[in-house]
Design an enzyme around this catalytic site. Sequence first.
Site: not given
Length: 250
Positions: A229-231
């Site tokens: 999700m951070h990506e």
Amino acid sequence: MQSAVVDYREIRPSVVQITMQDTVHKNTFSDQLIIGLSEAFGKARADERVKAVVLTGYGNYFASGGRKESLLQIQERRISFTDSDIYGLALDCPVPVIAAMQGHGIGGGFAMGMFSDFVVLSQESIYTTNFMKYGFTPGMGATMILPKKLGFSLAEEMLLSAKTYYGRDLKERGIPFPVLPRAEVLPYAVELAETLAEKPRISLVTLKDHLVRDLRAELPDYIAREVAMHEKTFHQPEVRDLIASHYIGG
């Protein structure tokens, strides 16, 4: 073992207290605090006399999450929150850990406390998972541990809205933890630790291992999904601007 920002001491027979006291950075996750916590929990793990650990902060601060500089480095793909596993220290500790959250628990600092076996909050302190305030999705295992400990509805609200709650607000919402005046949080936790320390260590270790086995098994998958999700979310220019212009550590 003694660190400038993490104090480790035996306060009762078989009970150790780990105190985060980085007054310069208000218990944000500075390199010194991360190293000190890792060393302290390593010492507790290695000492077979220890039966219970009390984790607490100083003054008005329990733990304040990531530093502005670290968040910007994550945004720039220079580091990842997985580079240091402080979120799982309490979960991986073989003996029960009590988080005496006498002060503010912010972002990853709040999530870290939730990984303890027992949690005690302060009426006057603020607690928030404010990741989305800056436009990026939560990390530190927060998407797993908050629903497990607080219930799905409240956890979803905290994670999506990034709202700030006083301990007394969470008490009214029915959280399953004691919420006490700040001055009573640590004494309550120490008394609970003394009760635990009356039991045989092997029994405490065996039962904790059984009770948290599923959490330990599930955590790596949640961490991998948080990184994914951070990506998608962390590297937006808008996120960099929000961190740079509005982030106030602690």
